[in-house]
Scaffold this motif. Structure first.
Motif, mmCIF file in Angstrom:
data_model
loop_
_atom_site.group_PDB
_atom_site.id
_atom_site.type_symbol
_atom_site.label_atom_id
_atom_site.label_comp_id
_atom_site.label_asym_id
_atom_site.label_seq_id
_atom_site.Cartn_x
_atom_site.Cartn_y
_atom_site.Cartn_z
ATOM 1 N N GLY A 33 0.866 -1.133 0.081
ATOM 2 C CA GLY A 33 -0.099 -0.099 0.077
ATOM 3 C C GLY A 33 0.760 1.130 -0.025
ATOM 4 N N ASN A 35 0.471 5.715 -0.234
ATOM 5 C CA ASN A 35 -0.021 6.997 -0.323
ATOM 6 C C ASN A 35 1.033 7.903 -0.727
ATOM 7 O OD1 ASN A 35 -2.792 6.043 0.007
ATOM 8 N ND2 ASN A 35 -2.749 6.748 2.086
ATOM 9 N N SER A 66 -1.839 5.620 10.728
ATOM 10 C CA SER A 66 -1.779 4.553 9.742
ATOM 11 C C SER A 66 -0.982 3.400 10.317
ATOM 12 C CB SER A 66 -0.763 5.326 8.513
ATOM 13 O OG SER A 66 0.208 4.160 8.265
ATOM 14 N N LYS A 125 -8.014 8.395 5.146
ATOM 15 C CA LYS A 125 -7.310 7.640 4.156
ATOM 16 C C LYS A 125 -5.976 7.195 4.968
ATOM 17 C CE LYS A 125 -4.532 11.612 2.587
ATOM 18 N NZ LYS A 125 -3.110 11.740 3.091
ATOM 19 N N CYS A 126 -5.636 7.611 5.944
ATOM 20 C CA CYS A 126 -4.335 7.043 6.819
ATOM 21 C C CYS A 126 -4.743 5.854 7.332
ATOM 22 C CB CYS A 126 -3.813 7.829 8.035
ATOM 23 S SG CYS A 126 -3.562 9.469 7.438
ATOM 24 N N LEU A 129 -5.818 2.840 4.829
ATOM 25 C CA LEU A 129 -4.548 2.371 3.803
ATOM 26 C C LEU A 129 -4.419 0.731 4.057
ATOM 27 C CD1 LEU A 129 -2.662 2.665 1.585
ATOM 28 C CD2 LEU A 129 -0.929 3.253 3.288
ATOM 29 N N THR A 133 -4.906 -2.487 1.584
ATOM 30 C CA THR A 133 -3.735 -3.311 1.389
ATOM 31 C C THR A 133 -4.055 -4.554 1.522
ATOM 32 O OG1 THR A 133 -2.266 -1.504 1.742
ATOM 33 C CG2 THR A 133 -1.372 -3.507 1.442
ATOM 34 N N THR A 146 -3.756 2.170 -3.286
ATOM 35 C CA THR A 146 -3.610 3.558 -2.491
ATOM 36 C C THR A 146 -5.243 4.160 -2.081
ATOM 37 O OG1 THR A 146 -2.917 6.003 -2.852
ATOM 38 C CG2 THR A 146 -3.955 4.710 -4.680
ATOM 39 N N THR A 147 -5.074 4.864 -0.831
ATOM 40 C CA THR A 147 -6.344 5.390 -0.574
ATOM 41 C C THR A 147 -6.592 7.102 -0.799
ATOM 42 O OG1 THR A 147 -5.694 5.683 1.736
ATOM 43 C CG2 THR A 147 -6.756 3.494 1.163
#
Lengths: 148, 419
Positions: A33, A35, A66, A125-126, A129, A133, A146-147
């Protein structure tokens, strides 16, 4: 909103000492994964045995949200079937993006500590992720996900 | 402006009345999360004074029309306002002629214009374009693209651990194959002020042209393109208290004249037939389509505003505030400044042990403090310093010591949370 709702003790702890932070040499599934905008990167390793996750781990670098999210995820996934993992992802996604109403918080267990992220849309998004993945690993997707 | 914002102190150094200046920026008066906004993300974009906001509103309320087209009163007024802004920008950069001032969307478009109009028609396989390791992506990628298109080679001058170009290496990389040097005046990620006059001199000694990315310089210092000897100089309106979507490419007239147009369309032509097209003269040759007229007017107002504040006074005030910022930041345990060049402007980039830049960004925002966290569109710089991201406090003349103190308090809170 208090910052401590976001950075709860359990999040701070899992960031400082991430669990299952290692490579699985003979992993049966693996995915990356990434970002690119924030630079968060991780690799998820899974050992599937008889349709269940017998071992799962991760490596990478990222922010506390994350890292703690990935660490907590590996803890709760052990022993789960692929279908159970998918259901957890679905629950998690709703916890982070929708009204918590209707989310089975008991089912999520310690993952519910990430609920505070919902108030910070730029940080969702953190937290997701690792889950995207994971899904890529289970579905054997080769491309990094990716997010962002 | 009703009264001057700067005065001269006893020792001859101009001073600013910052409390008064802040009143020119309505956005700064607000609260974020119950605390006064502390805006320290000026390198990303600056805030806008009432003079700029009003100029744009006045243009749309009173003069809005298309330029260079109609014979009616509004079109004449819009054209006059837009061209007056061009002349204002000419004066700001001390360009020889307003024909040398091309309005673009911003610095990025200005650099792409040179890469495509000049580079694509000039560069040959084996030719070289020289940049530095600290460039913003917008002064890397357009050159990579044109090198790919032409077979030219991109060379990169290395930097040292303070974040300064190693000038011996820079000079060593210049040769007869070098056709262009493209360098940032001030690094957005590190704050380094590059010795651009010297770099241009060296480029010219090797018969190469020199382009300067001035996006981070124009808000902070006096820029004189003729004194620098720059062949091209690019800037963005929104970094210097003007609107987004407007920027400038300065180019020496002889060079621009010899360059083919970049984009085709209305306004850049004298006559069009299906057999061929006769292009406009400068600067219109490079301004296809209806331009961002209000943006140009707003940028002109920003330049006038900066002149009223006093650019020497701004530079002196910011140098003092940056020194204070770096001193206060170094009081924070585990904080490492990224970019410690001897000659710096307005930027303090740092990493804090045990706290990721994005977590820090969220936590300081809780204190009302806006900083940038990330790679700052300069990924090679991050790689050089071995970090994925930094936190960056970037200053403008409206920032104060009290605001830096608020940042430091917020950083200490972050350390408490992660402690």
């Amino acid at each position: 909103m208090d910052l401590r709702d976001l950075y709860q003790d359990i999040i701070v702890d899992h960031n400082r000492s991430p669990r299952n932070f290692r490579r699985i040499d003979n992993a049966t599934r693996m995915a990356q994964g990434y970002n690119p905008l924030c630079g968060d990167k991780l690799v998820i390793y899974i050992t599937l045995k008889d349709g269940a996750i017998s071992d799962v781990s991760f490596q990478g670098e990222g922010c506390a949200i994350s890292t703690a999210s990935a660490s907590l995820m590996t803890e709760v996934l052990k022993g789960k079937t692929e279908a159970e993992a998918e259901a957890l992802f679905d629950n998690m996604h709703r916890l982070l993006t929708e009204d918590a109403h209707g989310v089975d918080v008991d089912e999520l267990g310690k993952l519910a500590a990430l609920e505070g992220v919902r108030a910070y849309p730029t940080r969702v998004k953190c937290a997701t992720l690792c889950w995207h993945t994971l899904q890529a690993a289970l579905e054997e997707v080769d491309e990094p996900v990716t997010t962002e | 402006m009703s009264a001057p914002h700067s005065a001269t102190s006893a020792n001859g150094v101009p001073t600013l009345d910052v409390a008064r200046l802040r009143e020119d920026f309505p956005i700064l008066g607000q609260q974020i999360n119950g605390r006064p906004l502390v805006y320290l993300d000026n390198a990303a974009t600056s805030q806008k004074p009432v003079a700029v906001i009003d100029a744009i509103a006045r243009y749309y309320r009173e003069d809005n029309s298309n330029v260079h087209r109609g014979v009616h009163a509004l079109s004449e007024r819009a054209t006059a306002a837009y061209e007056a802004a061009r002349e204002t920008v000419r004066g700001f950069l001390n360009a020889a002629s307003s024909k040398e001032i091309i309005f673009t969307r911003g610095t990025t478009e200005a650099i792409n214009l040179v890469a495509q109009a000049w580079g694509r028609s000039t560069l040959q396989p084996g030719d070289e374009v020289l940049i530095t390791h600290m460039e913003h992506h917008s002064n890397i990628v357009p050159w990579q693209m044109v090198c790919e298109q032409t077979g030219a080679t991109l060379r990169v001058a290395p930097i040292n651990e303070r974040g300064e170009v190693i000038m011996d290496e820079f000079e060593r990389l210049l040769g007869e194959r070098t056709k262009l040097v493209a360098v940032g005046h001030v690094s957005n990620a590190l704050g380094t002020i590059n010795p651009v006059a010297r770099m241009i001199e060296l480029a010219h000694a090797h018969e190469a042209l020199a382009l300067v990315d001035g996006a981070q310089a124009t808000p902070h210092m006096v820029v004189d393109v003729q004194a620098l000897g720059a062949d091209f100089y690019a800037l963005s309106g929104h970094k210097m208290f003007g609107p987004t979507g407007i920027g400038v490419l300065y180019g020496r007239e002889a060079l621009l004249d010899a360059m083919p147009p970049w984009q085709g369309g209305g306004d850049m032509i004298k006559a069009v037939s299906f057999e061929g097209t006769l292009y406009s003269d400068l600067p219109y040759k490079f301004e296809a389509g209806t331009p961002h007229i209000a943006g140009g007017v707003g940028l002109g107002a920003a330049v006038d505003y900066l002149a009223g504040v006093g650019r020497e006074a701004i530079a002196a005030y910011e140098a003092e505030l940056l020194a204070y910022t770096e001193a206060r930041l170094q009081e924070v345990d585990g904080l490492r400044l990224i970019g410690t060049a001897e000659n710096k402007a307005a930027v303090a980039s740092f990493v804090l042990e045990g706290v990721h830049a994005h977590d820090l960004g969220t936590i300081v925002d809780h204190h009302g403090v806006a900083i940038r966290a990330g790679h700052h569109c300069a990924m090679p710089v991050m790689e050089f310093f071995g970090v994925a991201a930094t936190s960056r406090a970037s200053l403008a003349f409206y920032n104060t010591r009290e605001e830096i103190d608020a940042l430091v308090t917020a950083l200490q809170d972050a350390q408490r949370i992660f402690g």
